[in-house]
Design a protein around this motif. Structure first.
Motif, PDB file in Angstrom:
ATOM      1  N   HIS A 122       0.815  -1.214   0.000  1.00  0.00           N
ATOM      2  CA  HIS A 122       0.000   0.000   0.000  1.00  0.00           C
ATOM      3  C   HIS A 122       0.855   1.273   0.000  1.00  0.00           C
ATOM      4  O   HIS A 122       0.607   2.191  -0.783  1.00  0.00           O
ATOM      5  CB  HIS A 122      -0.935  -0.002   1.211  1.00  0.00           C
ATOM      6  N   LYS A 161       3.617   1.922  -1.107  1.00  0.00           N
ATOM      7  CA  LYS A 161       4.368   2.150  -2.346  1.00  0.00           C
ATOM      8  C   LYS A 161       3.479   2.582  -3.500  1.00  0.00           C
ATOM      9  O   LYS A 161       3.971   3.027  -4.532  1.00  0.00           O
ATOM     10  CB  LYS A 161       5.121   0.877  -2.737  1.00  0.00           C
ATOM     11  N   SER A 162       2.142   2.445  -3.320  1.00  0.00           N
ATOM     12  CA  SER A 162       1.253   2.764  -4.430  1.00  0.00           C
ATOM     13  C   SER A 162       0.209   3.833  -4.111  1.00  0.00           C
ATOM     14  O   SER A 162      -0.384   4.399  -5.018  1.00  0.00           O
ATOM     15  CB  SER A 162       0.542   1.498  -4.917  1.00  0.00           C
ATOM     16  N   CYS A 163      -0.035   4.123  -2.853  1.00  0.00           N
ATOM     17  CA  CYS A 163      -1.025   5.126  -2.457  1.00  0.00           C
ATOM     18  C   CYS A 163      -0.443   6.525  -2.679  1.00  0.00           C
ATOM     19  O   CYS A 163       0.684   6.810  -2.267  1.00  0.00           O
ATOM     20  CB  CYS A 163      -1.399   4.937  -0.991  1.00  0.00           C
ATOM     21  N   THR A 172       2.930   7.710  -0.580  1.00  0.00           N
ATOM     22  CA  THR A 172       4.225   7.854  -1.254  1.00  0.00           C
ATOM     23  C   THR A 172       4.861   9.206  -0.965  1.00  0.00           C
ATOM     24  O   THR A 172       6.063   9.371  -1.130  1.00  0.00           O
ATOM     25  CB  THR A 172       4.100   7.656  -2.777  1.00  0.00           C
TER      26      THR A 172
END
Length: 86
Positions: free
Chosen positions: A60, A62-64, A68
């Motif tokens: 999560h 790394k992609s939210c 980030t």
């Protein structure tokens, strides 16, 4: 996949991941099992629950978009708290 799980894991009497004693309820799920739509309520043991929360937290953040930029969202905070041993 739910269709591949033994009956006791689908019934919530055993941990959905390891098959051990289930202690924690997870949210209800809808899955197709044997060609029919089934509402089931998976349960987990605490070690598996923490391991999965930590795994999802690491994905999560790394992609939210918020996470980030180090402005951690409520989802990441909840996953972090759930995944960290007390």
């Amino acid at each position: 996949m739910a269709a591949d799980l033994p009956a006791e894991r689908l019934a919530g009497t055993r941990c959905v991941w390891c098959g051990g004693a289930a202690t924690d309820a997870l949210n209800a799920r809808l899955s197709v099992v044997k060609g029919e739509l089934l509402r089931w309520e998976p349960r987990s043991c605490l070690p598996c629950l923490r391991r999965e929360a930590e795994r999802v937290y690491n994905i999560h953040i790394k992609s939210c978009a918020r996470c980030t930029h180090r402005d951690y969202c409520p989802d990441s905070k909840a996953l972090y708290e759930l995944g960290m041993p007390k």
